[in-house]
Write a protein that holds these residues in place. Structure first.
Motif, PDB file in Angstrom:
ATOM      1  N   ILE A 147       0.902  -1.237   0.158  1.00  0.00           N
ATOM      2  CA  ILE A 147       0.103   0.126   0.061  1.00  0.00           C
ATOM      3  C   ILE A 147       0.782   1.406  -0.036  1.00  0.00           C
ATOM      4  CG2 ILE A 147      -1.885   1.429   1.276  1.00  0.00           C
ATOM      5  CD1 ILE A 147      -2.610  -1.367   2.429  1.00  0.00           C
ATOM      6  N   GLN A 158      -4.541   6.523  -0.547  1.00  0.00           N
ATOM      7  CA  GLN A 158      -3.993   5.387  -0.512  1.00  0.00           C
ATOM      8  C   GLN A 158      -4.037   4.723  -2.111  1.00  0.00           C
ATOM      9  OE1 GLN A 158      -5.411   3.203   2.825  1.00  0.00           O
ATOM     10  NE2 GLN A 158      -3.511   3.359   3.780  1.00  0.00           N
ATOM     11  N   LYS A 159      -3.311   3.939  -2.337  1.00  0.00           N
ATOM     12  CA  LYS A 159      -3.187   3.136  -3.746  1.00  0.00           C
ATOM     13  C   LYS A 159      -2.600   1.798  -3.669  1.00  0.00           C
ATOM     14  CE  LYS A 159      -0.573   3.821  -7.177  1.00  0.00           C
ATOM     15  NZ  LYS A 159       0.224   4.778  -8.532  1.00  0.00           N
ATOM     16  N   GLN A 160      -2.872   0.943  -4.318  1.00  0.00           N
ATOM     17  CA  GLN A 160      -2.418  -0.358  -4.210  1.00  0.00           C
ATOM     18  C   GLN A 160      -2.285  -0.874  -5.728  1.00  0.00           C
ATOM     19  OE1 GLN A 160      -4.520  -3.491  -2.307  1.00  0.00           O
ATOM     20  NE2 GLN A 160      -2.674  -4.483  -1.496  1.00  0.00           N
ATOM     21  N   TRP A 176      -7.588   2.079  -5.553  1.00  0.00           N
ATOM     22  CA  TRP A 176      -7.516   3.507  -4.896  1.00  0.00           C
ATOM     23  C   TRP A 176      -8.487   3.579  -3.733  1.00  0.00           C
ATOM     24  CZ3 TRP A 176      -4.131   7.020  -6.482  1.00  0.00           C
ATOM     25  CH2 TRP A 176      -3.394   6.869  -7.852  1.00  0.00           C
ATOM     26  N   VAL A 180      -8.624  -0.190  -1.420  1.00  0.00           N
ATOM     27  CA  VAL A 180      -7.446  -0.673  -0.712  1.00  0.00           C
ATOM     28  C   VAL A 180      -7.557  -1.712   0.046  1.00  0.00           C
ATOM     29  CG1 VAL A 180      -5.237  -0.237   0.239  1.00  0.00           C
ATOM     30  CG2 VAL A 180      -6.201   1.308  -1.583  1.00  0.00           C
ATOM     31  N   SER A 181      -7.018  -2.789  -0.050  1.00  0.00           N
ATOM     32  CA  SER A 181      -6.992  -4.033   0.799  1.00  0.00           C
ATOM     33  C   SER A 181      -8.096  -4.868   0.847  1.00  0.00           C
ATOM     34  CB  SER A 181      -6.548  -3.655   2.217  1.00  0.00           C
ATOM     35  OG  SER A 181      -5.289  -2.952   2.404  1.00  0.00           O
TER      36      SER A 181
END
Length: 356
Positions: A147, A158-160, A176, A180-181
C-alpha cells in the motif's frame, strides 16, 4: 419409437452463429467446471452461452478469435437467469460442435455481454480497448503489491498495485482509496466500472469512484504471468537528482502551466476549460544517479514512489528543492528494474533500522 425417446428427440436443439466473449473456466458452487460465452445467432441478436464441458473451451476460443461460424447441436435453450424475458444456450459433453458453412447474416460485435448491462471483457480484449474506456472484468488476483500513497488535491490517498488475470492474459490493476486491501490473493472477482489506462508502455486498469466488485467462482485456467527477473534491490547513495513538478487538467489530462499571480482560477491551454487551481492534478517525476558497490546507474522515479517516500519521511511535496536535498543527504535502499531503469521502491535506510 417410445414416448420417452420421442420426448428426448424433441428436446434436442441446435443453434448456429458466431461465438464471442469466451470467458475463463470456473468452478461452480456444485464443484462443476463451466465457462460462459456469447453467441450471435441472428444479424443483431445475441444469447448468453453456459458451457459445462471445459474441454470445449479451446475450440470456442479459437472460433471466437477467428470469427468462424459454428453450429452447436444438442443444446438446451432455457430462460436466462439474468433476464427472464430472454433465453440462454446450455452446452454440455453431448453437444456436437462443427463449422457452419453458410449463415444468412454477417459477423457483428456484441457491445455488452448478452444485455447484462456490463461491458465485461477478457484481459486480451481490454488490451485492445482504447485508453479511458470503462469496462468490467472477471479476473483472479495473482499478486497484491504494498500500500502506497499519492497526493491528490493536496491530500494523500492510498493506492495499491494488483496483478490480475484470466485465461487470456494478465495485467496491472491500480486500486484506490476505499478499495485498498479489499481484494485477496488467489481469489476471483467480478469488477465493474474500471477505466483503461496506458502506463509504462503497457495497458492497465484503474478503479474509479463508481467501481463495484463481488466475489466470483474460482478461475482455474488463469494464465500465469512471466516472472520479472530484472528487478533488484541495492543500498547506496544518490549523487545527482533532478525532480520536476507539473500540473495536469482533470478533464483532458493536458499539462497546465501555473501562473505566478494570485488568481484562484486558471484555463487549460489544451481543452480551454477554466477551473480552480486547487482542482489541478499534481505530478512529480525525476531522474537520479544512484551509486552502489562502486557501480552507478541512472534511474527514473515517478509520483507514486516519491509520494510514498515523502509521507514516510514527513517531506513537503510542494518543495522539490527540499526533496532533492533530502535525497542527496542520506543513504537509501532502492528497488529498480535493470532493464527499464525505473525505481519501484525507495526507503531511507535509517527508517529501515528504526532510527530517527
Amino acid at each position: 419409437m417410445s414416448a420417452k425417446k420421442l420426448k428426448l428427440e424433441e428436446e434436442k436443439n441446435c443453434v448456429s452463429g458466431f461465438i464471442q466473449h469466451v470467458f475463463s473456466v470456473k468452478t461452480s458452487r456444485m464443484n462443476t467446471l463451466y465457462f460462459n460465452a456469447t453467441i450471435q445467432y441472428q444479424r443483431d441478436t445475441f444469447r448468453k452461452v453456459a458451457c459445462f464441458d471445459s474441454s470445449k473451451h479451446s475450440t470456442l476460443m479459437e472460433a471466437s478469435n477467428a470469427r468462424t461460424p459454428l453450429k452447436l447441436t444438442d443444446v438446451q435453450i432455457v430462460p436466462s437467469k439474468f433476464d427472464s424475458s430472454k433465453s440462454e444456450v446450455l452446452v454440455n459433453h453431448k453437444t456436437k460442435i462443427e463449422v457452419c458453412r453458410q449463415l444468412s447474416f454477417a459477423y457483428q460485435q456484441s457491445t455488452n455481454d448478452d444485455g447484462m448491462g456490463d461491458k465485461k471483457k477478457t484481459v486480451k480484449e481490454v488490451e485492445n480497448t482504447p485508453e479511458y474506456n470503462k469496462v468490467a472484468v472477471e479476473v483472479k488476483i495473482l499478486s497484491c503489491g504494498p500500500i502506497t500513497a499519492q497526493i491528490v488535491r493536496e491530500a494523500p490517498i492510498q493506492k495499491q498495485e494488483l496483478l490480475v488475470g484470466d485465461s487470456t492474459g494478465s495485467m496491472k490493476l491500480t486500486v484506490w482509496d476505499s478499495l485498498v486491501s479489499k481484494f485477496e490473493k488467489d481469489k476471483s472477482y467480478v469488477i465493474k466500472n474500471l477505466t483503461t489506462r496506458f502506463f509504462q508502455n503497457a495497458k492497465a486498469l484503474t478503479t474509479t469512484k463508481n467501481t463495484l466488485y463481488e466475489p466470483a467462482e474460482d478461475i482455474i485456467n488463469c494464465v500465469e504471468p512471466s516472472e520479472q527477473t530484472d528487478v533488484i534491490e541495492k543500498e547506496g547513495k544518490i549523487t545527482q537528482v533532478c525532480l520536476i513538478m507539473n500540473f495536469t487538467c482533470e478533464t483532458c489530462k493536458g499539462k497546465v502551466p501555473l501562473s505566478e499571480d494570485d488568481s484562484k482560477f486558471i484555463r487549460c491551454p489544451s481543452c480551454k476549460m477554466k477551473m480552480a487551481k486547487e482542482s489541478l492534478q499534481k505530478n512529480i517525476h525525476g531522474t537520479l544517479c544512484f551509486s552502489f558497490n562502486q557501480e552507478k546507474v541512472r534511474l527514473s522515479i515517478f509520483s507514486s514512489t516519491l509520494y510514498t517516500l515523502a509521507i514516510a519521511n514527513q517531506l513537503n511535496t510542494n518543495d522539490t528543492e527540499g526533496m532533492e536535498d533530502f535525497l542527496l543527504s542520506h543513504s537509501f535502499k532502492i528497488t529498480f528494474s535493470t532493464e527499464a531503469k525505473i525505481i519501484q521502491n525507495i526507503v531511507h535506510v535509517t527508517n529501515v533500522a528504526g532510527l530517527i
